[in-house]
Scaffold this active site. Sequence first.
Site, short mmCIF file in Angstrom:
data_model
loop_
_atom_site.label_atom_id
_atom_site.label_comp_id
_atom_site.label_asym_id
_atom_site.label_seq_id
_atom_site.Cartn_x
_atom_site.Cartn_y
_atom_site.Cartn_z
N ASP A 224 0.88 -1.16 0.00
CA ASP A 224 0.00 0.00 0.00
C ASP A 224 0.93 1.22 0.00
O ASP A 224 2.10 1.12 0.35
CB ASP A 224 -0.95 0.00 1.20
CG ASP A 224 -2.14 0.95 0.97
OD1 ASP A 224 -2.05 1.81 0.06
OD2 ASP A 224 -3.14 0.85 1.68
C1 BGC Z 1 -4.89 3.41 -0.05
C2 BGC Z 1 -4.96 2.44 -1.21
C3 BGC Z 1 -4.69 3.18 -2.50
C4 BGC Z 1 -3.35 3.87 -2.39
C5 BGC Z 1 -2.98 4.65 -3.64
C6 BGC Z 1 -3.62 4.23 -0.05
O1 BGC Z 1 -3.71 5.23 0.89
O2 BGC Z 1 -4.99 2.69 1.17
O3 BGC Z 1 -6.22 1.83 -1.25
O4 BGC Z 1 -4.72 2.30 -3.57
O5 BGC Z 1 -3.38 4.79 -1.30
O6 BGC Z 1 -3.79 5.76 -3.76
#
Ligand code: BGC
Length: 800
Positions: A224
């Site tokens: 993530d």
């Molecule tokens: C989120 C993800 C997301 C990523 C990119 C993170 O903060 O938890 O779900 O895909 O950011 O935006």
Amino acid sequence: MVRELSLAEQASLTSGAGMWETVAVPGAVPALTVSDGPHGIRRPDPDSADELGISESIPATCFPPAVTLGCSWDPELARRVGAALAVEARALGVGVILGPGVNIKRSPLCGRNFEYFAEDPYHAGVLGAALVTGIQSGGVGACVKHFAANNQETDRLRVDADVDEQTLREIYLPAFERIVREARPAAVMCSYNKLNGTYASQLRWLLTALLRDEWGFDGVVVSDWGAVNDRVAALAAGLDLEMPPTGTDEQIVDAVHDGRLSAGAVATAAGRVAALAHRYATTPHAAGAGTKPDAEDAAGVGTKPDAEHAAGAGTKPDAEHAAGVGTKPDAEHAAPADAARAGTPGWDVDAHHALAAEVARSSAVLLKNDGALLPLDPAAAQRIAVLGELARTPRYQGGGSSHVTPTRLDAAWPELRRLAGERTELTFAAGYHLDGTADAELAAAAVGAAAGADVAVLFLGLPDAAESEGVDRTSIDLPADQLDLLRRVTGTGTRVVLVLAGGGVLAPDGWWDTTAILAGFLPGQAGGTALAQLLFGVHAPAGRLTETIPLRLADTPSYLHFPGRDGHVRYGEGRYVGYRYFDTVEREVAYPFGHGLSYTTFEYHDLDVRAAGENRWRVEATVTNTGDRFGHEVAQLYVAFPAMTGDAFPGDRPRHELRGFAKVALAPGESAPVRFELAPRDLAEWSVPRGDWQIVAGGFTVELGASSRDIRLRAELTTPGDGYVPPVGPMSTVTEWLAHPVGGPLFTAALAPALDGQPLDPALVALARSLPLAKLSMFPVGLTPARIADLVAQVAQHPS
Ligand code: BGC
């Protein structure tokens, strides 16, 4: 090919080149562009100052988020949404979509529940697999997230989720497992949190032993955004790609040089990233794509569109699926940002908007419809007061990384006006402000309009600020001013249709005095049209709840364990999540899991269950539309387990669990068969001592019904179990010894001389049952330590 790259080049592939790009190696590996998110493409506008693109991105269809799509209980619809997402992704130069999110709705307070499908892992797995299949059928990769046990936003980057393995295996992992095994996603995104003491990004058990070795995952594990805390430990655990880059490639190189990390591990991770890029890279559309921010002149990395890779394996959409969703030839994808901004985005905007509307109407849940008030008859002579700001300013998606800039946006009010016949008099009153500012005049006008109408259609819901990534809710109540308005409007005596918006469960306060309730959730960009059409009966609501609506927040199973404190969240309710809890303890709920009405009625009949192999059954029944309108029914198959053994406690196993569902569309009087298959795993539970799935011999019940609390048909069956015999040793109890096929007779025989034909005192038996065998040497039953050792040795000679 990757093995021919230098260690530094390999290391560079295991981290991104920018917020949304992977690294390119000229002549070897193309750059890959990824993008959020699950219900629409959020492609940041390269010309915008908002690099994350959260508030403003290139317009794309905003389909209903997973909370809504999940309520469709329609995998085929999810697959079609996936295929449409793939078309838009390709048009926008995106190779991998960062979704779906398949975390389980553990608590109604999780601020991101709107991005997730259900409180049930089977449901989430089936819908998630369908979405992934759809996305990947269009030549775009899907990235399933957030792996694993990321069920809250509070402290999400640090919190340590304390979850026992049975709960993980039965609740929090199966959706991922099903998707990995059945839909083979290109990527899996690990979560931010720790799981049982270790960051998910560094947890080898999760990322390698389980995901790859057990489930056979062969794609890329990506972090993530910002989930990596120790680059070397993460790579060693099985994390292939760190996003976004942290400029720490040197750490990988150093770790290999000083022996802390094997060169093979780096090559493997780099190889997986390279394979993903080869498969899904689109032509880099923006100058600088694929270039490390700090290494522009290192080797001109990745700035060149690589013709060879652009035409590479797997990038062509599957002709069959592309046909219906308006793909444009590749040439038009060359400058997607420009095209989209110029209003020619490279896909059929109308068709995708129509698909978004179809999802919204297939997913709206008719909670209540007293006296068949709905649908409203557009031809009737009537006065309808349409109330609530949300009728003209729709709430249609949640906040955070999944936020999409829609291509257009429908509100319900104009569509209601369009559909109303000449004899219907429609009035509108806003009633409240979305920011919660009190406004007595506005409220009074709405109450007045309700009083003068035959029917009031009141739109209420959560404002934007109430639901977003990064923050959990602290209550499930509607805003106070809206609740007050609801009470005053129902107090007029006019029949009230309540139309609800929101991605999270709402408390049912004030609902009982309404006549009908239609929950639209977050219905996406076409939701306004869909809801208006449902209210006037152009279509019938076809959604079913995927999350129990409790009477009060305090009734929910995780209430005392959410969101934890001091860096830990203890999943103290174990596997008793959602209906597994409510139904086991027989707690009253407002609306149960799986509930949803139609404008017609259905009957279930002719349940037929046949054995189809060892621990396999075929289940079939017929559903008939017994009303006078067209409608959809979702037949749900649950397997109910009685107490596991005579000694079981009531909470030994959830009362029943969803194992199948089938949605049928039926004209009045029409019948259709619904068919299911039960496999061994459907009867199994995770055994912690055994470290495996286990089927215990005994009776169980197949239940077929319209919700977890509305079972219409039942069949009692018996399973022989899986033949597993738990081993017994000196610390196994008398009960366990007696249950053992070899140990039981040996033990009874060993006692015989001391008993001398006398029956045992029942009180003594009760006392002795929980005693380990070894402790019996204290009692005058003829079992010396040597005799006990002998029993143990004899049992050990028999294979279990
Ligand atoms: C989120 C993800 C997301 C990523 C990119 C993170 O903060 O938890 O779900 O895909 O950011 O935006």
